[in-house]
Write an enzyme that holds these catalytic residues in place. Structure first.
Site, PDB file in Angstrom:
ATOM      1  N   GLU A 259      12.364  -7.168   2.915  1.00  0.00           N
ATOM      2  CA  GLU A 259      11.467  -6.357   3.727  1.00  0.00           C
ATOM      3  C   GLU A 259      10.652  -5.386   2.869  1.00  0.00           C
ATOM      4  OE1 GLU A 259      10.585  -6.528   6.962  1.00  0.00           O
ATOM      5  OE2 GLU A 259       9.202  -4.895   6.467  1.00  0.00           O
ATOM      6  N   THR A 303       5.589  -8.516   9.402  1.00  0.00           N
ATOM      7  CA  THR A 303       6.713  -9.419   9.160  1.00  0.00           C
ATOM      8  C   THR A 303       6.504 -10.766   9.845  1.00  0.00           C
ATOM      9  OG1 THR A 303       8.341  -7.660   8.918  1.00  0.00           O
ATOM     10  CG2 THR A 303       9.183  -9.790   9.546  1.00  0.00           C
ATOM     11  N   HIS A 420      12.535  -0.543   5.010  1.00  0.00           N
ATOM     12  CA  HIS A 420      11.362  -0.506   5.891  1.00  0.00           C
ATOM     13  C   HIS A 420      10.902   0.939   6.018  1.00  0.00           C
ATOM     14  CE1 HIS A 420       8.799  -0.880   9.401  1.00  0.00           C
ATOM     15  NE2 HIS A 420       8.932  -2.196   9.367  1.00  0.00           N
ATOM     16  N   ASP A 479       7.713  -9.533   2.034  1.00  0.00           N
ATOM     17  CA  ASP A 479       6.809  -9.946   3.111  1.00  0.00           C
ATOM     18  C   ASP A 479       5.450  -9.258   3.061  1.00  0.00           C
ATOM     19  OD1 ASP A 479       7.978  -7.523   3.965  1.00  0.00           O
ATOM     20  OD2 ASP A 479       7.967  -8.096   6.078  1.00  0.00           O
ATOM     21  N   HIS A 480       5.417  -7.996   2.636  1.00  0.00           N
ATOM     22  CA  HIS A 480       4.153  -7.258   2.574  1.00  0.00           C
ATOM     23  C   HIS A 480       4.398  -5.937   1.866  1.00  0.00           C
ATOM     24  CE1 HIS A 480       5.910  -4.965   5.848  1.00  0.00           C
ATOM     25  NE2 HIS A 480       6.070  -6.090   6.518  1.00  0.00           N
TER      26      HIS A 480
HETATM   27  C1  GP9 Z   1      11.547  -5.890  12.801  1.00  0.00           C
HETATM   28  C2  GP9 Z   1      11.264  -6.089  11.375  1.00  0.00           C
HETATM   29  C3  GP9 Z   1      10.111  -5.236  10.898  1.00  0.00           C
HETATM   30  O1  GP9 Z   1      12.432  -6.735  13.407  1.00  0.00           O
HETATM   31  O2  GP9 Z   1      11.170  -7.408  11.026  1.00  0.00           O
HETATM   32  O3  GP9 Z   1       8.861  -5.763  11.129  1.00  0.00           O
HETATM   33  P1  GP9 Z   1       7.529  -5.139  10.471  1.00  0.00           P
HETATM   34  O4  GP9 Z   1       7.333  -3.754  11.021  1.00  0.00           O
HETATM   35  O5  GP9 Z   1       7.711  -5.096   8.988  1.00  0.00           O
HETATM   36  O6  GP9 Z   1       6.456  -6.084  10.847  1.00  0.00           O
HETATM   37 MN    MN Z   2       8.016  -6.422   7.393  1.00  0.00          MN
END
Ligand code: GP9
Ligand code: MN
Length: 717
Positions: A259, A303, A420, A479-480
Site C-alpha cells: 500500500e 488502490t 496508508h 500501488d501508488h
Molecule cells: C482500502 C484500501 C485503501 O480498502 O485498499 O484504498 P486507497 O485509499 O489507497 O485507494
Molecule cells: Mn492504495
C-alpha cells in the site's frame, strides 16, 4: 398540550409531519443499528442524523398537491409505505451483504449479489415489526376515524413552498457533504459514504441515474467498436521472451500489494538505518526480477485502479473508480478467471478492510475470484486495526488458516493497509527513529513503511518454513504514491534535492513504485531498467506462467518482451518514456530534468507517442464503459458467472473441497498430513496476543482528504 397535539394531527399538515417524523425515526434507527456508516466527526454525525429530512419532505410532499381528501391520505400513506419497503429491503440486504441495494440488483441487470431470495427469511429479526408498525397504526387511525379527515386542501403555493424548501435543504446537505468529503459523488468510494452523507433515498436516486447512464452507453455500443479496440491491442501485442516464457509454470502466485509504497523507499536510509531492509534484500536478490523504472498509473480509483490494471491490463476510468462504477456489472477477463480456466488455479484475496470498500465484494465476483477473506474473517477489534483495517502483521499471520487450505496451485492477493495515509502508528508497533520534518505524514510514512517491511519479512519466514516458498512466485508492487505533490517539497531535502528547484518533472519521477517478481530458486534475477507500469503486469505474469496472452484484449505488454512498449501512460494523458517525461505537453529530458530544446525530429517522436497514449486510454475507456468485452469470446474462455460466487463461509468451502478431493487434495494442509501449519508463524506484533474487544477502529470513512485532493500530477486532471 396533548389536546393541542391531537388538534394538529387532525389537520393535513399535522398528519404529514407526523409521518415524516416517524419515518425519520425508523431511518435513523436503521442507520444506528443495522448499517455501519462510520460517522467519525461531528459534522458527519450531524449530516447522518439530518439527511433523511429534506428528501423525505420532498417525496412525501408530493401528496400535498392532492386536493381530494381520501386520495390525499392514501397517497401519503402509499409514499410512506414505498419508502419503507425501500428502507426495509436495504436492511435485509445489508444483513447479508454489508452493502446497500443498487438499482441494478433490483432490476436484475446486475450479475452479482444474487442468491438473496433463499436466505432472506433467515435474515428477518424479531424486532423488524418496528419498521412497519407506524404505517399500520396510522392507517388504522385513519380508517377507524380516530383522526379527523381534514377536507381542506393545501394551497398550491404552500405545497410548492415545501418542495422548494426541501430542495434547498437537500442542496445545503450536499454542499456540507462535499465540504467534508470532496468529490463524494464523482469518486464513489463506498456506497456507505453516500448513505452516511446524503441518505438512503438520495443514494438510490443517485445510483439509478448512474445506472441509467451506464445502460444507455452500453445499449448504444456496437460490436464494431470492439473491433477497433481489438485492432489496437492486436497490433500492440508483444510476443514473449523465450528465455522467460514458462519459467514459473505451475507455481503458486502470491501477489503482495504494498500500500502507498513508492520506489524511493527502496535502499533509503533514515538516521543511518534502512527503512525497508527486507524488501531491499529482495530487491537486490538474484532470485528477483526487479524494475527500477516502473510507474503507477492510477487515477481517482487509487488502490482499485491498481488492482484493475494488474488483473485485467485495462486502464481505470478518467474519473472515479472503475470498480465502484462498473465493477458490479462488467464482463471481465481477469487474472483469476484466466488462471483457473487455463491452468486450474484456485484464487483468493486477503484484505483487512470491509468488503464493500471500492465495491470489491461485487467486482471480485465478476473477476472470478473464488474466495474473498475480508475484515469479517479476522479479529479486527481494539488495537488490532487502524482506519483501513487489520494491521499488516496480523493480516499475514491470521490469513494462514485460510491460505493453507487452498488448493494448489493458487493465485492469491494480499492487500496491505497499514502504510496508508495519514501514516499513523500505535507506539507499540514501532521503534523506528524517523525524520522530524514539519509534515507528520512524511515522518509517519517511514515508520509505516518500516512496519510493512517487517510484516513481509515475517510472512516470508513462514513461507520458507512451510515449504510454500519454493513452489511460489511472489509478485510485489506499490500501488501508488503515498506522499502527494504538496508534500514533495518538504520531502525533497530527504531525497538529497532542493525544495527550491522542485518541479513537476520531479513530481512525475516520484510516481515510480516498486515492481518485483521474486522466484525463489532462480538465479537470473537482476534490477532491470526497462520502463513500464501497472498495465504491463498481467501479460508479463501470464507469460512467466507459460500462458499465452495473445488471445486476450490487453493494453499492456510483457516487460520481458523484446517488443515491450516503454511508453508509460498516466491516467491524465501525461507520459514517460526512457528518454522523455511529457507533462501537459511540456517535454522534459530524463537525463537533465530540464525542458528540452525542441527540434522537429523530437517533436515528431513526442507527437507520435502522445497520439498513442491518447488512443490507448480512450480505447480502454470505451471498452470498459461500454462493456465491450461482453461481445468478445476468446478461445477456451468461459464467461465468468458471478452468481456462482458467494464469499460467506470461505473456510468451510475450502474444507468441503478438501474432503471431496480426499487424497487428491493439493492444499498445504492436506499435503502436511492434515495438520495445520499455523504454529510455524512467528510474529512480534504485540496485538497478536491481545484479547478480543467490542470496539473496532476500522472506519469506512476515508480520512484521507489531503492525499485525494492534492494528489500527484500523474493521477489527476
Ligand atoms: C482500502 C484500501 C485503501 O480498502 O485498499 O484504498 P486507497 O485509499 O489507497 O485507494
Ligand atoms: Mn492504495
Amino acid at each position: 398540550m396533548l389536546k393541542q397535539l391531537r388538534q394538529r394531527l387532525n389537520t393535513r399538515m399535522g398528519f404529514f409531519w407526523l409521518l415524516i417524523i416517524l419515518f425519520w425515526a425508523k431511518t435513523v434507527f436503521a442507520y444506528l443499528t443495522e448499517f455501519s456508516l462510520g460517522a467519525s466527526d461531528v459534522l458527519q454525525v450531524f449530516l447522518m442524523l439530518v439527511n433523511p429530512i429534506a428528501i423525505t419532505v420532498l417525496l412525501f410532499g408530493l401528496a400535498l398537491y392532492i386536493r381530494k381528501t381520501g386520495f390525499f391520505y392514501y397517497i401519503l400513506l402509499l409514499i410512506d409505505t414505498l419508502d419503507t419497503v425501500l428502507l426495509y429491503a436495504n436492511v435485509i440486504y445489508y444483513r447479508e451483504f454489508t452493502d446497500f441495494m443498487t438499482v441494478s440488483t433490483v432490476t436484475g441487470y446486475s450479475k452479482v449479489s444474487q442468491g438473496l431470495t433463499g436466505s432472506s427469511i433467515a435474515l428477518v429479526n424479531w424486532y423488524d415489526w418496528l419498521y412497519w408498525i407506524d404505517i399500520v397504526a396510522m392507517l388504522a387511525l385513519y380508517i377507524f376515524k380516530r383522526i379527523k379527515h381534514d377536507d381542506r386542501p393545501i394551497r398550491r403555493r404552500k405545497a410548492f413552498a415545501y418542495t422548494s424548501v426541501a430542495l434547498a435543504g437537500f442542496g445545503l446537505n450536499l454542499t456540507l457533504a462535499e465540504a467534508n468529503r470532496p468529490q463524494l459523488l464523482t469518486r464513489t468510494f463506498d456506497n456507505n459514504y453516500i448513505v452516511k452523507y446524503l441518505g438512503l433515498d438520495a443514494f438510490t436516486i443517485y445510483d439509478g441515474v448512474k445506472d441509467e447512464r451506464t445502460n444507455h452507453q452500453r445499449a448504444s455500443a456496437k460490436k464494431s467498436e470492439l473491433d477497433t479496440v481489438e485492432d489496437f491491442t492486436k497490433s500492440h501485442y508483444a510476443s514473449p521472451n523465450s528465455k522467460m516464457y514458462g519459467i514459473a509454470k505451475g507455481k503458486n502466485v502470491i501477489v503482495i500489494h504494498l500500500e502507498s509504497f513508492q520506489q524511493f523507499l527502496i535502499d533509503k536510509k533514515i538516521n543511518g538505518k534502512e527503512v525497508t531492509p527486507f524488501l531491499n534484500k529482495l530487491y537486490h536478490s538474484q532470485s528477483t526480477y526487479a524494475f527500477k523504472n516502473f510507474f503507477h498509473q492510477v487515477g481517482q480509483g487509487k488502490t482499485s485502479d491498481a488492482e484493475n490494471m494488474l488483473e485485467t491490463s485495462t486502464y481505470g476510468l478518467a474519473t472515479g473508480s472503475l470498480f465502484a462504477q462498473l465493477g458490479s456489472d462488467n464482463t471481465f477477463q481477469a487474472a483469476p478467471a484466466i488462471l483457473k480456466q487455463r491452468s486450474k488455479y484456485s484464487s483468493a484475496v486477503f484484505h483487512g478492510n470491509v468488503a464493500s470498500f471500492w465495491n470489491r465484494n461485487n467486482t471480485y465476483k465478476n473477476m472470478g475470484y473464488q474466495y474473498f477473506f475480508d475484515a469479517s474473517y479476522f479479529d479486527t477489534t481494539g488495537d488490532k486495526s487502524t482506519g483501513y483495517g487489520l494491521k499488516d502483521k496480523l493480516l499475514f499471520k491470521d490469513s494462514i488458516k485460510y491460505l493453507q487450505r487452498l488448493q494448489q496451485p493458487f493465485y492469491v492477493k494480499y492487500i496491505t493497509v497499514t502504510n496508508h495515509f495519514p501514516f499513523t502508528m500505535d507506539k507499540e508497533d514501532t521503534t523506528f527513529k524517523t525524520t522530524d520534518t514539519s509534515d507528520s505524514a512524511i515522518n509517519g510514512y517511514f515508520q509505516t513503511a518500516h512496519y510493512l517491511d517487517q510484516s513481509i519479512k515475517e510472512f516470508y519466514a513462514y513461507l520458507k518454513k512451510s515449504g510454500l516458498l519454493k513452489n511460489s512466485m511472489i509478485v510485489l508492487y506499490g500501488d501508488h504514491y503515498g506522499l502527494s505533490n504538496s508534500e514533495n517539497t518538504t520531502l525533497a531535502p530527504i531525497l538529497g534535492k532542493s525544495a527550491k528547484n522542485w518541479t513537476s518533472y520531479d513530481n512525475a519521477q516520484l510516481q515510480r513504485v516498486p515492481f518485483m517478481i521474486n522466484m525463489p530458486g532462480t538465479k537470473g534475477g537482476k534490477v532491470e531498467s526497462t520502463y513500464g507500469g501497472e498495465i504491463d503486469v498481467l501479460p508479463t505474469i501470464l507469460h512467466l506462467l507459460g500462458i499465452s496472452s495473445k488471445r486476450y484484449v490487453q493494453f499492456g505488454t510483457d516487460l520481458f518482451s523484446k517488443q515491450h512498449d516503454q511508453v508509460v501512460a498516466f491516467r491524465n494523458r501525461d507520459f514517460v518514456t526512457p528518454k522523455y517525461t511529457v507533462l501537459s505537453g511540456k517535454v522534459y529530458s530524463n537525463s537533465t530534468g530540464e525542458e528540452v530544446e525542441m527540434t522537429d525530429s523530437i517533436q515528431k517522436v513526442i507527437d507520435k507517442d502522445q497520439k498513442k497514449v491518447n488512443k490507448e486510454l480512450s480505447l480502454s475507456d470505451s471498452l470498459n464503459s461500454k462493456n465491450l468485452l461482453r461481445f468478445y469470446h476468446p478461445k477456451d474462455f468461459k464467461k465468468v458467472d458471478a452468481a456462482k460466487y458467494n464469499y460467506a463461509d470461505g473456510l468451510q468451502k475450502e474444507i468441503k473441497i478438501e474432503n471431496a478431493l480426499k487424497k487428491a487434495s493439493t492444499s498445504l494442509y492436506s499435503k502436511n498430513g492434515d495438520k495445520s501449519t499455523t504454529s510455524l508463524y512467528k510474529t512480534d506484533a504485540p496485538e497478536a496476543s491481545h484479547k478480543k474487544t467490542n470496539s473496532t477502529r476500522i472506519q469506512i470513512t476515508n480520512p484521507d482528504d489531503t492525499s485525494t485532493t492534492s494528489s500527484s500530477s500523474s493521477s489527476k486532471k
